[in-house]
Design a protein around this motif. Sequence first.
Motif, mmCIF file in Angstrom:
data_model
loop_
_atom_site.group_PDB
_atom_site.id
_atom_site.type_symbol
_atom_site.label_atom_id
_atom_site.label_comp_id
_atom_site.label_asym_id
_atom_site.label_seq_id
_atom_site.Cartn_x
_atom_site.Cartn_y
_atom_site.Cartn_z
ATOM 1 N N VAL A 175 0.861 -1.180 0.000
ATOM 2 C CA VAL A 175 0.000 0.000 0.000
ATOM 3 C C VAL A 175 0.902 1.237 0.000
ATOM 4 O O VAL A 175 1.835 1.331 0.804
ATOM 5 C CB VAL A 175 -0.919 0.030 1.238
ATOM 6 N N PHE A 176 0.618 2.167 -0.902
ATOM 7 C CA PHE A 176 1.460 3.364 -1.017
ATOM 8 C C PHE A 176 0.604 4.615 -0.895
ATOM 9 O O PHE A 176 -0.603 4.590 -1.148
ATOM 10 C CB PHE A 176 2.198 3.353 -2.357
ATOM 11 N N ASP A 177 1.267 5.717 -0.543
ATOM 12 C CA ASP A 177 0.552 6.974 -0.324
ATOM 13 C C ASP A 177 0.693 7.937 -1.496
ATOM 14 O O ASP A 177 0.348 9.108 -1.380
ATOM 15 C CB ASP A 177 1.036 7.643 0.967
ATOM 16 N N ARG A 178 1.207 7.460 -2.630
ATOM 17 C CA ARG A 178 1.278 8.310 -3.816
ATOM 18 C C ARG A 178 1.255 7.443 -5.068
ATOM 19 O O ARG A 178 1.129 6.223 -4.988
ATOM 20 C CB ARG A 178 2.507 9.202 -3.784
#
Length: 214
Positions: A175-178
């Motif tokens: 899971v990534f934030d960008r």
Amino acid sequence: MNANWLVTPFFFDERDERLKEAVPLPLSYTTNDSEGVVDRTPESLSKVHRPIADFVCSVVKQSRVPVSIAGDCAASLPVMAGLQRAGLEPILVWLDAHGDFNTLETSPSGFLGGMPLAMMVGRGDLLIAQKSGQTPVLEEDVWLIGARDLDPFEEVALGSSQINRRSLDSLDELVFDRQVYLHVDNDIIDAEDVPANNYPVPNAPVSLRPSKNA
């Protein structure tokens, strides 16, 4: 998915029209019909790479998703260049049976196709990346997924790097934030399923063959 597709029918300096068959029917695509690609020098390859970077940048600025199909992993460098030019700093998720993390100093063969990920993060000879406008990505922003065929010194280089390594079965846990740039080399699939691949690798966790229990 609101995507625009680009097919670059080249394996480095060699044309391969069969790559157009990788676009799912009935989707349309643009062909990168570059001319003057006569060898694998940075200047020559830039003639096929610059249109990729231009395409990616333009599509991103239209708030659409660029999909680039090409015959070699060096074509990933202008994809990243186009994303960067459009103002993005994406996480790079690199699905590949090989590490592509060699440099001229570590490679036993000197094969250019084994070096693009190293170039992507600023290692080795950077002229090919620079010709397309790509600037180095932080190693900690790179996730190498499913690599199972590494050269000895390449393994050492990866071990001392900040590249994140994971098995393919953990991909859905990330899971990534960008934004993410997903690079897929089809040798991630088992060698028996991709016999047309130039460098197939056995013992993949992904197979296209029906399960015996199916």
